[in-house]
Design an enzyme around this catalytic site. Structure first.
Site, mmCIF file in Angstrom:
data_model
loop_
_atom_site.group_PDB
_atom_site.id
_atom_site.type_symbol
_atom_site.label_atom_id
_atom_site.label_comp_id
_atom_site.label_asym_id
_atom_site.label_seq_id
_atom_site.Cartn_x
_atom_site.Cartn_y
_atom_site.Cartn_z
ATOM 1 N N SER A 181 0.848 -1.211 0.000
ATOM 2 C CA SER A 181 0.000 0.000 0.000
ATOM 3 C C SER A 181 0.878 1.253 0.000
ATOM 4 C CB SER A 181 -0.935 -0.003 1.215
ATOM 5 O OG SER A 181 -0.206 -0.277 2.399
ATOM 6 N N LYS A 233 4.791 -11.519 3.614
ATOM 7 C CA LYS A 233 3.410 -11.799 3.225
ATOM 8 C C LYS A 233 3.317 -11.732 1.705
ATOM 9 C CE LYS A 233 0.064 -8.446 3.807
ATOM 10 N NZ LYS A 233 -0.377 -8.170 2.423
ATOM 11 N N GLU A 250 0.199 -12.358 -1.608
ATOM 12 C CA GLU A 250 -1.239 -12.458 -1.854
ATOM 13 C C GLU A 250 -1.555 -13.762 -2.578
ATOM 14 O OE1 GLU A 250 -2.653 -8.934 -3.842
ATOM 15 O OE2 GLU A 250 -1.861 -7.617 -2.275
ATOM 16 N N GLU A 279 -8.939 -9.852 3.495
ATOM 17 C CA GLU A 279 -9.218 -8.487 3.025
ATOM 18 C C GLU A 279 -10.575 -8.416 2.329
ATOM 19 O OE1 GLU A 279 -6.025 -6.288 1.282
ATOM 20 O OE2 GLU A 279 -7.343 -4.587 0.865
HETATM 21 O O1 KIV Z 1 -0.370 -3.441 1.590
HETATM 22 C C1 KIV Z 1 -1.064 -3.408 2.620
HETATM 23 O O2 KIV Z 1 -1.138 -2.401 3.323
HETATM 24 C C2 KIV Z 1 -1.812 -4.603 2.970
HETATM 25 C C3 KIV Z 1 -2.865 -4.472 4.029
HETATM 26 C C4 KIV Z 1 -3.966 -3.662 3.514
HETATM 27 C C5 KIV Z 1 -3.310 -5.783 4.527
HETATM 28 O O3 KIV Z 1 -1.605 -5.628 2.411
#
Ligand code: KIV
Length: 255
Positions: free
Chosen positions: A41, A107, A109, A176
């Site tokens: 993000s 993390k 996706e 999400e």
């Molecule tokens: O990139 C991000 O901030 C995220 C969150 C919204 C979970 O993946």
């Protein structure tokens, strides 16, 4: 790293927020947040892109280094950007680069379709957080940010993805923008914590983009966020005050 499974067992809610720089990370850490995510993000709320699909590994490495300097006790998770985990080998190389930059965990996706990549990361000894539901890196193919879990078929797919994440070794899974009902079913069905964003109150924890929480990105606020501060307004107020003082020649700065 905290024992997040144990927190779930005890019914203790897990708190998570994003940070991309030293002062924000330090403020969140000092406030007692459990998890700090260097999310992709960053592409939208810091770098000014329309979505997360232009964020590079170099971007996340740079912001992870800065963020890590401000973290003493929270678990620092870094996002793997789009196209940096297309194979298990590439996923491990990307995860290692993020750990070298200061992340404790990573993390990506995807759920069942990414099981081999997740397993490879976990087998390399790197703690992993899964992310299923609405996947921002797929926004262009999906044509927008759509709520998931509205049909039984979608709920079954989400359950499959959540189980795949857990079986592959994830310590938690981000949900999400899934329906509250789907989030509840997943939370009750899996042994690892669910951390929701825009997915109702039944999750084991909640995560938000800090800019949304503190009102620092006033041009867009997701529907599910109630900002707890209006930082953009404070910046505008202070800037206007500085401009006025400077133009009036009064109180330019303290000695
Ligand atoms: O990139 C991000 O901030 C995220 C969150 C919204 C979970 O993946």
């Amino acid at each position: 790293m905290k024992d997040f499974r144990e927190m779930k067992r005890r019914g203790e809610k897990i708190t998570a927020l994003t940070a991309y720089d030293y002062p924000t990370a330090r403020l969140l850490d000092e406030s007692g947040i459990d998890i700090i995510l260097v999310g992709d993000s960053v592409g939208m709320v810091v770098l000014g892109y329309p979505d997360t699909t232009e964020v590079t590994l170099a971007d996340i490495v740079h912001h992870t280094r800065a963020t890590a300097r401000g973290v003493q006790r929270a678990t620092l998770v870094a996002d793997m950007p789009i196209k940096t985990y297309d194979t298990p080998e590439q996923a491990v190389a990307t995860a290692r680069a993020l750990v070298a930059a200061g992340a404790e965990a990573v993390k990506l996706e995807g759920g069942a379709s990414h099981a081999r990549r997740i397993e490879a990361i976990v087998q390399a000894g790197i703690p992993f957080m899964a992310h299923i539901g609405m996947l921002p890196q797929s926004v262009r193919e999906e044509g927008g940010y759509r709520l998931k879990g509205r049909t039984q078929a979608e709920i079954e797919q989400l359950l499959l993805d959540a189980h795949a994440g857990r079986e592959s070794g994830a310590f938690a899974v981000v949900l999400e923008i899934v329906t509250a009902d789907a989030a509840k079913q997943i939370t009750e069905a899996i042994g690892i914590p669910t951390i929701g964003i825009g997915s109702g109150d039944h999750c084991d924890g909640q995560i938000l983009v800090t800019h949304d929480l503190i009102g620092l990105f006033p041009w867009f606020t997701p529907k599910f966020v109630s900002p707890a501060a209006r930082v953009a307004e404070e910046i505008r107020r202070a800037t206007t005050a500085f401009i006025e003082r400077t133009r009036n020649g009064s109180a330019l700065s303290k000695r």
